[in-house]
Structures are given as C-alpha cells and as structure tokens.
Design a protein around this motif. Structure first.
Motif, mmCIF file in Angstrom:
data_model
loop_
_atom_site.group_PDB
_atom_site.id
_atom_site.type_symbol
_atom_site.label_atom_id
_atom_site.label_comp_id
_atom_site.label_asym_id
_atom_site.label_seq_id
_atom_site.Cartn_x
_atom_site.Cartn_y
_atom_site.Cartn_z
ATOM 1 N N VAL A 113 20.871 8.009 -10.747
ATOM 2 C CA VAL A 113 19.604 7.971 -10.013
ATOM 3 C C VAL A 113 18.866 9.301 -10.167
ATOM 4 N N HIS A 114 19.582 10.404 -10.039
ATOM 5 C CA HIS A 114 18.954 11.720 -10.231
ATOM 6 C C HIS A 114 18.392 11.847 -11.640
ATOM 7 N N ASN A 115 19.155 11.387 -12.603
ATOM 8 C CA ASN A 115 18.706 11.433 -13.994
ATOM 9 C C ASN A 115 17.464 10.577 -14.201
ATOM 10 N N ALA A 116 17.464 9.388 -13.610
ATOM 11 C CA ALA A 116 16.306 8.487 -13.742
ATOM 12 C C ALA A 116 15.064 9.129 -13.151
ATOM 13 N N TRP A 117 15.207 9.759 -11.987
ATOM 14 C CA TRP A 117 14.074 10.426 -11.355
ATOM 15 C C TRP A 117 13.565 11.568 -12.229
ATOM 16 N N ASP A 118 14.473 12.354 -12.757
ATOM 17 C CA ASP A 118 14.088 13.486 -13.600
ATOM 18 C C ASP A 118 13.380 13.040 -14.875
ATOM 19 N N GLN A 119 13.740 11.863 -15.388
ATOM 20 C CA GLN A 119 13.152 11.368 -16.628
ATOM 21 C C GLN A 119 11.932 10.469 -16.419
ATOM 22 N N LEU A 120 11.567 10.215 -15.171
ATOM 23 C CA LEU A 120 10.418 9.357 -14.903
ATOM 24 C C LEU A 120 9.145 10.039 -15.391
ATOM 25 N N PRO A 121 8.465 9.436 -16.358
ATOM 26 C CA PRO A 121 7.263 10.070 -16.894
ATOM 27 C C PRO A 121 6.153 10.171 -15.844
ATOM 28 N N PRO A 122 5.464 11.297 -15.791
ATOM 29 C CA PRO A 122 4.345 11.436 -14.855
ATOM 30 C C PRO A 122 3.300 10.332 -15.023
ATOM 31 N N SER A 123 3.169 9.805 -16.225
ATOM 32 C CA SER A 123 2.183 8.744 -16.458
ATOM 33 C C SER A 123 2.498 7.492 -15.644
ATOM 34 N N ILE A 124 3.767 7.222 -15.394
ATOM 35 C CA ILE A 124 4.144 6.065 -14.575
ATOM 36 C C ILE A 124 3.671 6.267 -13.138
ATOM 37 N N ILE A 125 3.918 7.450 -12.616
ATOM 38 C CA ILE A 125 3.493 7.747 -11.246
ATOM 39 C C ILE A 125 1.972 7.691 -11.141
ATOM 40 N N THR A 126 1.282 8.196 -12.144
ATOM 41 C CA THR A 126 -0.183 8.141 -12.159
ATOM 42 C C THR A 126 -0.671 6.696 -12.142
ATOM 43 N N LYS A 127 -0.060 5.833 -12.953
ATOM 44 C CA LYS A 127 -0.450 4.418 -12.985
ATOM 45 C C LYS A 127 -0.261 3.762 -11.619
ATOM 46 N N ILE A 128 0.838 4.099 -10.972
ATOM 47 C CA ILE A 128 1.116 3.515 -9.664
ATOM 48 C C ILE A 128 0.062 3.954 -8.649
ATOM 49 N N PHE A 129 -0.235 5.237 -8.618
ATOM 50 C CA PHE A 129 -1.233 5.731 -7.666
ATOM 51 C C PHE A 129 -2.629 5.205 -8.002
ATOM 52 N N ASN A 130 -2.928 5.001 -9.268
ATOM 53 C CA ASN A 130 -4.219 4.432 -9.648
ATOM 54 C C ASN A 130 -4.327 2.968 -9.231
ATOM 55 N N ARG A 131 -3.217 2.308 -9.042
ATOM 56 C CA ARG A 131 -3.215 0.900 -8.646
ATOM 57 C C ARG A 131 -3.510 0.730 -7.149
ATOM 58 N N ILE A 132 -3.264 1.740 -6.354
ATOM 59 C CA ILE A 132 -3.448 1.615 -4.901
ATOM 60 C C ILE A 132 -4.861 1.188 -4.522
ATOM 61 N N PRO A 133 -5.930 1.788 -5.063
ATOM 62 C CA PRO A 133 -7.280 1.315 -4.696
ATOM 63 C C PRO A 133 -7.520 -0.150 -5.064
ATOM 64 N N VAL B 110 0.827 -1.209 0.000
ATOM 65 C CA VAL B 110 0.000 0.000 0.000
ATOM 66 C C VAL B 110 0.864 1.263 0.000
ATOM 67 N N ASN B 111 2.129 1.106 -0.266
ATOM 68 C CA ASN B 111 3.048 2.230 -0.323
ATOM 69 C C ASN B 111 3.396 2.477 -1.781
ATOM 70 N N ALA B 112 3.062 3.653 -2.286
ATOM 71 C CA ALA B 112 3.266 3.949 -3.703
ATOM 72 C C ALA B 112 4.728 3.838 -4.109
ATOM 73 N N LEU B 113 5.616 4.219 -3.224
ATOM 74 C CA LEU B 113 7.039 4.111 -3.562
ATOM 75 C C LEU B 113 7.425 2.655 -3.760
ATOM 76 N N ASP B 114 7.007 1.795 -2.844
ATOM 77 C CA ASP B 114 7.322 0.380 -2.959
ATOM 78 C C ASP B 114 6.527 -0.295 -4.069
ATOM 79 N N LEU B 115 5.347 0.191 -4.323
ATOM 80 C CA LEU B 115 4.477 -0.422 -5.324
ATOM 81 C C LEU B 115 5.014 -0.268 -6.735
ATOM 82 N N GLY B 116 5.826 0.738 -6.985
ATOM 83 C CA GLY B 116 6.320 0.851 -8.347
ATOM 84 C C GLY B 116 7.281 1.980 -8.644
ATOM 85 N N VAL B 117 7.280 3.029 -7.858
ATOM 86 C CA VAL B 117 8.149 4.161 -8.182
ATOM 87 C C VAL B 117 9.608 3.739 -8.139
ATOM 88 N N TRP B 118 10.011 3.087 -7.048
ATOM 89 C CA TRP B 118 11.419 2.692 -6.951
ATOM 90 C C TRP B 118 11.776 1.662 -8.007
#
Length: 92
Positions: A45-65, A12-20
């Motif tokens: 790592v900084h570069n990877a974070w900067d290039q992480l598409p917002p759509s990936i983060i959205t998908k991860i947060f949409n998966r929580i429910p 139930v942690n978005a970071l563990d669920l997919g961001v990392w």
C-alpha cells in the motif's frame, strides 16, 4: 439555500471518487500472491501510494466539479453519478 445532499457523500469526496480505487488497483496487481502477510500488504500500500502519478490525482480533483454539476442538475440525487461510474445499486 441549503442542500439536502451532504458533503460527506462519496460522490463528492476525492478519496472515494478515485484515489483509493487507484491505490487498490495497484495493490491488487502486486500483492495478490502475498495475501496472508499483513506486513507485506502494508508495504505494498505504501509503495502504491508512492507510485501514484500526480496526473491521476489531478484527474480525480478535476472530476469533482462535474460530479457536483450532475448532483445539482438532478436535485441532489446521485443516481446519474453512480450510473456514469458504472456502479449499480442493490435492487436496480
């Protein structure tokens, strides 16, 4: 009603669920030839974070429910969540 399933669980942690995992995937692709240089790793790592598409983060947060619903349906158990993520536990 209080659940025995703690909110600090990785399912139930978005970071563990997919961001990392998303950041790690990017880092592994780019950094594999510079494994002994910690400064290069930090920059990757900084570069990877900067290039992480917002759509990936959205998908991860949409998966929580969905994950929470699975946990509720299994009375707080996370085996089905782990199975759907393709993670097998030791001894399974």
């Amino acid at each position: 009603m209080r659940s025995n399933y703690g909110t600090n669980k990785s399912e139930v942690n978005a970071l563990d669920l997919g961001v990392w995992m998303s950041v790690q995937s990017h880092v592994e692709k780019i950094h594999r030839t510079r494994t002994r240089d910690p400064d290069a790793l930090a920059a990757t790592v900084h570069n990877a974070w900067d290039q992480l598409p917002p759509s990936i983060i959205t998908k991860i947060f949409n998966r929580i429910p969905i994950v929470l619903q699975i946990i509720l349906e299994t009375n707080g158990d996370n085996d089905l969540v782990e199975t759907r993520r393709g993670i097998k536990r030791a001894g399974d």
